[in-house]
Scaffold this motif. Structure first.
Motif, mmCIF file in Angstrom:
data_model
loop_
_atom_site.group_PDB
_atom_site.id
_atom_site.type_symbol
_atom_site.label_atom_id
_atom_site.label_comp_id
_atom_site.label_asym_id
_atom_site.label_seq_id
_atom_site.Cartn_x
_atom_site.Cartn_y
_atom_site.Cartn_z
ATOM 1 N N ASP A 39 0.826 -1.210 0.000
ATOM 2 C CA ASP A 39 0.000 0.000 0.000
ATOM 3 C C ASP A 39 0.857 1.256 0.000
ATOM 4 O O ASP A 39 0.468 2.291 -0.546
ATOM 5 C CB ASP A 39 -0.894 0.026 1.245
ATOM 6 N N HIS A 40 2.006 1.167 0.660
ATOM 7 C CA HIS A 40 2.925 2.284 0.823
ATOM 8 C C HIS A 40 4.339 1.744 0.596
ATOM 9 O O HIS A 40 4.534 0.536 0.433
ATOM 10 C CB HIS A 40 2.821 2.887 2.229
ATOM 11 N N LEU A 41 5.321 2.639 0.631
ATOM 12 C CA LEU A 41 6.705 2.234 0.419
ATOM 13 C C LEU A 41 7.590 2.798 1.526
ATOM 14 O O LEU A 41 7.281 3.845 2.110
ATOM 15 C CB LEU A 41 7.196 2.705 -0.952
ATOM 16 N N LEU A 71 10.328 6.919 -6.042
ATOM 17 C CA LEU A 71 9.185 6.355 -5.311
ATOM 18 C C LEU A 71 8.064 7.379 -5.160
ATOM 19 O O LEU A 71 6.881 7.045 -5.290
ATOM 20 C CB LEU A 71 9.642 5.861 -3.939
ATOM 21 N N LEU A 72 8.427 8.626 -4.901
ATOM 22 C CA LEU A 72 7.409 9.661 -4.742
ATOM 23 C C LEU A 72 6.618 9.877 -6.025
ATOM 24 O O LEU A 72 5.441 10.252 -5.978
ATOM 25 C CB LEU A 72 8.068 10.973 -4.309
ATOM 26 N N SER A 73 7.235 9.608 -7.157
ATOM 27 C CA SER A 73 6.536 9.797 -8.432
ATOM 28 C C SER A 73 5.379 8.821 -8.602
ATOM 29 O O SER A 73 4.530 9.013 -9.480
ATOM 30 C CB SER A 73 7.519 9.643 -9.597
ATOM 31 N N LEU A 74 5.320 7.783 -7.750
ATOM 32 C CA LEU A 74 4.255 6.785 -7.852
ATOM 33 C C LEU A 74 2.982 7.215 -7.128
ATOM 34 O O LEU A 74 1.953 6.545 -7.223
ATOM 35 C CB LEU A 74 4.751 5.448 -7.293
ATOM 36 N N GLY A 75 3.045 8.315 -6.387
ATOM 37 C CA GLY A 75 1.844 8.880 -5.790
ATOM 38 C C GLY A 75 1.326 8.178 -4.555
ATOM 39 O O GLY A 75 0.130 8.281 -4.246
ATOM 40 N N VAL A 76 2.194 7.468 -3.840
ATOM 41 C CA VAL A 76 1.783 6.805 -2.599
ATOM 42 C C VAL A 76 2.608 7.360 -1.443
ATOM 43 O O VAL A 76 3.624 8.033 -1.645
ATOM 44 C CB VAL A 76 1.969 5.272 -2.687
ATOM 45 N N ASP A 77 2.162 7.063 -0.217
ATOM 46 C CA ASP A 77 2.935 7.474 0.952
ATOM 47 C C ASP A 77 4.275 6.744 0.962
ATOM 48 O O ASP A 77 4.337 5.525 0.746
ATOM 49 C CB ASP A 77 2.182 7.142 2.236
ATOM 50 N N VAL A 78 5.327 7.502 1.234
ATOM 51 C CA VAL A 78 6.669 6.932 1.317
ATOM 52 C C VAL A 78 7.257 7.282 2.679
ATOM 53 O O VAL A 78 7.238 8.446 3.098
ATOM 54 C CB VAL A 78 7.586 7.459 0.197
ATOM 55 N N ALA A 79 7.773 6.265 3.367
ATOM 56 C CA ALA A 79 8.436 6.454 4.653
ATOM 57 C C ALA A 79 9.937 6.561 4.440
ATOM 58 O O ALA A 79 10.515 5.785 3.674
ATOM 59 C CB ALA A 79 8.125 5.285 5.587
ATOM 60 N N ILE A 80 10.557 7.503 5.123
ATOM 61 C CA ILE A 80 12.014 7.578 5.139
ATOM 62 C C ILE A 80 12.501 6.899 6.412
ATOM 63 O O ILE A 80 12.074 7.236 7.517
ATOM 64 C CB ILE A 80 12.528 9.039 5.052
ATOM 65 N N ASP A 81 13.365 5.923 6.233
ATOM 66 C CA ASP A 81 13.867 5.096 7.332
ATOM 67 C C ASP A 81 15.309 5.514 7.611
ATOM 68 O O ASP A 81 16.223 5.178 6.855
ATOM 69 C CB ASP A 81 13.783 3.627 6.910
ATOM 70 N N THR A 82 15.508 6.270 8.690
ATOM 71 C CA THR A 82 16.844 6.773 8.992
ATOM 72 C C THR A 82 16.959 7.117 10.464
ATOM 73 O O THR A 82 15.960 7.408 11.125
ATOM 74 C CB THR A 82 17.172 8.027 8.151
ATOM 75 N N TRP A 83 18.189 7.091 10.975
ATOM 76 C CA TRP A 83 18.412 7.577 12.334
ATOM 77 C C TRP A 83 19.216 8.875 12.325
ATOM 78 O O TRP A 83 19.626 9.363 13.367
ATOM 79 C CB TRP A 83 19.091 6.527 13.206
ATOM 80 N N ASP A 93 11.295 17.206 3.468
ATOM 81 C CA ASP A 93 11.206 18.373 2.589
ATOM 82 C C ASP A 93 10.900 17.951 1.152
ATOM 83 O O ASP A 93 10.185 18.646 0.421
ATOM 84 C CB ASP A 93 12.518 19.164 2.611
ATOM 85 N N ALA A 94 11.446 16.801 0.748
ATOM 86 C CA ALA A 94 11.263 16.327 -0.626
ATOM 87 C C ALA A 94 9.889 15.715 -0.858
ATOM 88 O O ALA A 94 9.481 15.543 -2.010
ATOM 89 C CB ALA A 94 12.348 15.308 -0.973
ATOM 90 N N GLY A 95 9.179 15.357 0.226
ATOM 91 C CA GLY A 95 7.836 14.818 0.052
ATOM 92 C C GLY A 95 7.533 13.528 0.775
ATOM 93 O O GLY A 95 6.397 13.032 0.702
ATOM 94 N N ALA A 96 8.507 12.936 1.468
ATOM 95 C CA ALA A 96 8.204 11.749 2.283
ATOM 96 C C ALA A 96 7.142 12.123 3.311
ATOM 97 O O ALA A 96 7.174 13.212 3.891
ATOM 98 C CB ALA A 96 9.462 11.238 2.976
ATOM 99 N N LEU A 99 7.772 9.324 8.844
ATOM 100 C CA LEU A 99 9.115 9.300 9.414
ATOM 101 C C LEU A 99 9.296 8.000 10.176
ATOM 102 O O LEU A 99 8.686 7.798 11.224
ATOM 103 C CB LEU A 99 9.318 10.495 10.351
ATOM 104 N N ASN A 100 10.101 7.105 9.619
ATOM 105 C CA ASN A 100 10.452 5.862 10.305
ATOM 106 C C ASN A 100 11.727 6.163 11.088
ATOM 107 O O ASN A 100 12.838 6.033 10.576
ATOM 108 C CB ASN A 100 10.662 4.738 9.291
ATOM 109 N N ALA A 101 11.540 6.598 12.319
ATOM 110 C CA ALA A 101 12.626 7.181 13.112
ATOM 111 C C ALA A 101 13.452 6.085 13.759
ATOM 112 O O ALA A 101 13.214 5.696 14.905
ATOM 113 C CB ALA A 101 12.051 8.114 14.168
ATOM 114 N N SER A 102 14.444 5.606 13.046
ATOM 115 C CA SER A 102 15.189 4.452 13.544
ATOM 116 C C SER A 102 16.247 4.810 14.577
ATOM 117 O O SER A 102 17.086 3.973 14.919
ATOM 118 C CB SER A 102 15.794 3.651 12.385
#
Length: 262
Positions: A39-41, A71-83, A93-96, A99-102
């Motif tokens: 459903d999302h990425l 991934l954002l070009s696909l029009g679905v919610d995208v999580a950024i996974d980072t610590w 800022d880019a559109g994620a 926030l997968n706050a690792s």
């Protein structure tokens, strides 16, 4: 149940089949995951296992930016996974939109960023400052996890973000070079106690194992039986099939492994 399909921008990822490096590759692979039931990425650019190289924030963003854009070009919610907060800020800022706050929101900078943005925040249970520096849980793992979430959610309340938190039992991470037999028993205990997270009245998000062994598929089914709101999965089609079989009362055998995901 909603699925976050996993895309890796890190060449150190152990799931080599999920690694992409360009905008076009990301768009193609993300589209494949969506057609297979995601459903999302979810995308990250730094592997958390003990043998992975450390990636500085500037390099992490340089690696993940084109993949995120695809991934954002696909029009679905995208999580950024980072610590790393710099990467998280750039990605949001880019559109994620997740926030997968690792780092488990343990730094003031990351939780302040989460408070600034109206996005959903995945909060993983973690004994350590980040996934590369974890300690082993001592005692009842479920109780330790609950006590930890009690403290972290009070901090989240202070920052005004508790209602946007999604609870992750943190089983996608482990202390370095942990023997699998011990990790299996730990994860089994955690997954058997997922219902106790319901006391927090927040959605639950579980990272699903991708390696194809009967014991890992046993854990997958244990998670799916809990009717969690979200899973993070490398092979969404397999998860959809196993989930449907469980709902029908005819679970698939754990010997039903898929080839090509070693």
């Amino acid at each position: 149940m909603e699925i976050f399909g996993v895309v890796n921008a890190s060449p150190d990822s152990l799931a080599k089949f999920s690694v992409v490096s360009t905008e076009d590759e990301a768009r193609e692979y993300g589209s494949l995951l969506l057609t297979q039931g995601a459903d999302h990425l979810d995308v990250g650019a730094q592997a958390s296992h003990g043998d992975a190289a450390f990636v500085a924030p500037e390099q992490e963003w340089q690696v993940v930016e084109p993949v995120l854009n695809g991934l954002l070009s696909l029009g679905v919610d995208v999580a950024i996974d980072t610590w790393q907060v710099e990467t998280a800020r750039n990605a949001l800022d880019a559109g994620a939109s997740v926030l997968n706050a690792s780092d488990a929101l343990q730094s003031d900078e990351m939780i302040e960023l989460a408070a600034e943005r109206e996005v959903q925040v995945v909060l993983p249970f973690m004994l350590g400052p980040d996934p590369r520096h974890l300690k082993h849980v001592q005692g009842d793992p479920v109780q330790v996890m609950l006590d930890w979430f009690d403290l972290q959610l009070e901090r989240a309340r202070h920052w005004g973000i508790r209602e946007r938190i999604v609870l992750d039992p943190g089983t996608g991470f482990s202390p370095p070079h942990w023997d699998w037999s011990e990790r299996f028993e730990y994860q089994k205990a955690i997954y058997s106690g997922l219902d106790r997270l319901r006391s927090f009245e927040l959605p639950v998000y579980v990272p699903i194992a991708w390696k194809q062994t009967p014991d890992r598929l046993e854990l997958v089914d244990l998670v799916l039986e809990q009717q969690v709101e979200y899973v993070r999965a490398h092979i969404p089609k397999q998860i959809r099939e196993r989930h449907a079989a469980l709902l029908e009362g005819s679970p698939l055998p754990t010997s039903d492994t898929w080839e090509g995901y070693e």
